[in-house]
Design a protein around this motif. Structure first.
Motif, PDB file in Angstrom:
ATOM      1  N   GLN A 121       0.763  -1.293  -0.132  1.00  0.00           N
ATOM      2  CA  GLN A 121      -0.193  -0.100   0.171  1.00  0.00           C
ATOM      3  C   GLN A 121       0.939   1.386  -0.052  1.00  0.00           C
ATOM      4  OE1 GLN A 121      -2.855  -0.202   3.228  1.00  0.00           O
ATOM      5  NE2 GLN A 121      -3.569  -2.160   2.767  1.00  0.00           N
ATOM      6  N   THR A 122       2.017   1.199   0.624  1.00  0.00           N
ATOM      7  CA  THR A 122       2.947   2.301   0.777  1.00  0.00           C
ATOM      8  C   THR A 122       3.966   2.086   0.150  1.00  0.00           C
ATOM      9  OG1 THR A 122       1.750   3.234   2.589  1.00  0.00           O
ATOM     10  CG2 THR A 122       3.938   4.098   2.169  1.00  0.00           C
ATOM     11  N   ILE A 141       1.920   3.289 -11.055  1.00  0.00           N
ATOM     12  CA  ILE A 141       0.560   3.277 -10.512  1.00  0.00           C
ATOM     13  C   ILE A 141      -0.076   2.195 -11.405  1.00  0.00           C
ATOM     14  CG2 ILE A 141      -1.567   4.346 -10.833  1.00  0.00           C
ATOM     15  CD1 ILE A 141       0.022   7.118  -9.911  1.00  0.00           C
ATOM     16  N   SER A 146      -2.272  -1.974  -6.205  1.00  0.00           N
ATOM     17  CA  SER A 146      -2.666  -1.974  -4.899  1.00  0.00           C
ATOM     18  C   SER A 146      -1.960  -0.789  -3.910  1.00  0.00           C
ATOM     19  CB  SER A 146      -2.030  -3.112  -4.162  1.00  0.00           C
ATOM     20  OG  SER A 146      -0.809  -3.309  -4.202  1.00  0.00           O
ATOM     21  N   GLN A 148      -1.251   2.871  -2.600  1.00  0.00           N
ATOM     22  CA  GLN A 148      -2.310   3.974  -2.384  1.00  0.00           C
ATOM     23  C   GLN A 148      -1.573   5.142  -1.989  1.00  0.00           C
ATOM     24  OE1 GLN A 148      -5.703   3.576  -2.580  1.00  0.00           O
ATOM     25  NE2 GLN A 148      -5.233   1.432  -2.972  1.00  0.00           N
ATOM     26  N   LEU A 149      -0.284   5.205  -1.400  1.00  0.00           N
ATOM     27  CA  LEU A 149       0.562   6.163  -1.119  1.00  0.00           C
ATOM     28  C   LEU A 149       1.982   5.976  -2.036  1.00  0.00           C
ATOM     29  CD1 LEU A 149       0.560   8.997   0.682  1.00  0.00           C
ATOM     30  CD2 LEU A 149       1.682   7.461   2.337  1.00  0.00           C
ATOM     31  N   LEU A 154      -0.649  10.671  -2.308  1.00  0.00           N
ATOM     32  CA  LEU A 154      -1.738   9.695  -2.221  1.00  0.00           C
ATOM     33  C   LEU A 154      -2.095   9.609  -3.973  1.00  0.00           C
ATOM     34  CD1 LEU A 154      -4.455  10.897   0.165  1.00  0.00           C
ATOM     35  CD2 LEU A 154      -3.389   8.600   0.036  1.00  0.00           C
ATOM     36  N   VAL A 155      -2.387   8.373  -4.239  1.00  0.00           N
ATOM     37  CA  VAL A 155      -2.616   8.085  -5.904  1.00  0.00           C
ATOM     38  C   VAL A 155      -3.993   8.449  -5.768  1.00  0.00           C
ATOM     39  CG1 VAL A 155      -2.653   6.094  -7.462  1.00  0.00           C
ATOM     40  CG2 VAL A 155      -0.758   6.289  -5.871  1.00  0.00           C
ATOM     41  N   THR A 156      -4.224   9.279  -6.846  1.00  0.00           N
ATOM     42  CA  THR A 156      -5.635   9.690  -7.325  1.00  0.00           C
ATOM     43  C   THR A 156      -6.316   8.756  -8.366  1.00  0.00           C
ATOM     44  OG1 THR A 156      -4.998  11.408  -8.854  1.00  0.00           O
ATOM     45  CG2 THR A 156      -5.034  12.076  -6.757  1.00  0.00           C
ATOM     46  N   GLN A 157      -7.651   8.959  -8.239  1.00  0.00           N
ATOM     47  CA  GLN A 157      -8.515   8.200  -9.350  1.00  0.00           C
ATOM     48  C   GLN A 157      -8.066   8.791 -10.730  1.00  0.00           C
ATOM     49  OE1 GLN A 157     -10.089   5.490  -9.230  1.00  0.00           O
ATOM     50  NE2 GLN A 157     -10.585   5.459 -11.344  1.00  0.00           N
ATOM     51  N   ARG A 160      -5.025   7.021 -11.839  1.00  0.00           N
ATOM     52  CA  ARG A 160      -5.198   5.688 -12.194  1.00  0.00           C
ATOM     53  C   ARG A 160      -5.673   5.801 -13.913  1.00  0.00           C
ATOM     54  NH1 ARG A 160      -4.172   2.389  -8.136  1.00  0.00           N
ATOM     55  NH2 ARG A 160      -4.423   3.330  -6.136  1.00  0.00           N
TER      56      ARG A 160
END
Length: 273
Positions: A121-122, A141, A146, A148-149, A154-157, A160
């Motif tokens: 996640q990180t 990404i 998986s 998220q950071l 932070l990974v944004t939509q 993605r």
């Protein structure tokens, strides 16, 4: 080399004494950071090791981690790593991985090593040569969904979606076609074909010459305002619903009792935009 191995073994022994571990099976965390270590002996005896800090050393090789399958947090930042191929892919439970400020150069090989980490996640990879690739962030990404950071951000939509368009444009076109009710010709990305639900192509009205906006003689771009309404309506997606009055459909038992030919079902179809 022997001196470096001895220093690593001594650092481990000191930590075991500080934490008061009585057996190797009790060891769940080891702090070996900031000790100038060039190498570390195998940690395979610590089968339940979950948290490991080796940051701010001079580590160049990670073969000592080959059997630590339970690791969930691994801090390898500020070392001298140039390649991690074959060293981390078995760590499927890893959730936090710090690799920033090393000498990792090959983005593809590095990401491939991390692909099996479904719980990751990180992730930090900044201050490595690979991070200067113009598509670095979107590439990571896409292939590590998986995470998220990434690099403390932070990974944004939106990121993605951009990553999908960059790394898999064919899939992006297919997903877009599903979302908007059109079929995409995947043989030539970018070419869309009208939805199969449309029985007739929409008829577009051509704007009459001399009727553009700003013309003093007309306040609308069409001489007849109804034409403008029609154009706006025909450019919307066509939707179609069909329904049957099931109360008039005979059951299996009724069909066996009757010898009469059944009447065709009456289907009501409604199309609108």
């Amino acid at each position: 080399m022997a001196a470096a191995a001895t220093a690593g073994a001594q650092a481990i022994e000191n930590q075991l004494k500080i934490c008061g571990y009585k057996s190797n099976m009790d060891v769940t965390a080891l702090y070996l950071a900031r000790q100038g270590l060039g190498s570390i002996p195998s940690l395979s005896q610590f089968r339940r090791l979950k948290y490991l800090w080796i940051n701010n050393n001079k580590i160049q090789d990670l073969t000592f981690l080959i059997k630590n399958y339970c690791l969930t947090e691994l801090y390898l930042n500020n070392n001298e790593l140039t390649d991690i191929s074959g060293a981390l892919k078995h760590l499927c439970s890893l959730q936090i991985l710090f690799l920033h400020n090393n000498e990792l150069k090959k983005l593809g090989k590095t990401v491939k090593e991390l692909k099996g980490m479904r719980s990751l996640q990180t992730l930090n990879l900044f201050q490595n040569p690979l991070a200067y690739d113009p598509d670095y962030r979107l590439y990571v990404i896409y292939f590590l969904p998986s995470v998220q950071l990434l690099d403390r951000k932070l990974v944004t939509q939106r990121e993605r979606e951009s990553a999908l368009h960059l790394c898999n444009p064919k899939r992006a076109w297919i997903m877009q076609s599903i979302a908007f009710g059109t079929r995409v010709d995947t043989s030539s990305p970018g070419t869309t074909v009208g939805s199969s639900r449309c029985t007739q192509p929409a008829t577009r009205l051509i704007m009459p010459s001399g009727c553009e906006f700003g013309n003093n003689t007309n306040k609308v771009p069409f001489e007849n305002p109804e034409d403008a309404v029609l154009v706006r309506a025909t450019t919307r997606s066509l939707m179609e619903y069909s329904s049957v009055d099931w109360s008039k459909v005979a059951t299996c038992q009724e069909r066996r009792l009757k010898n009469e030919a059944e009447e065709p079902l009456q289907k009501l179809t409604v199309q609108f935009r």
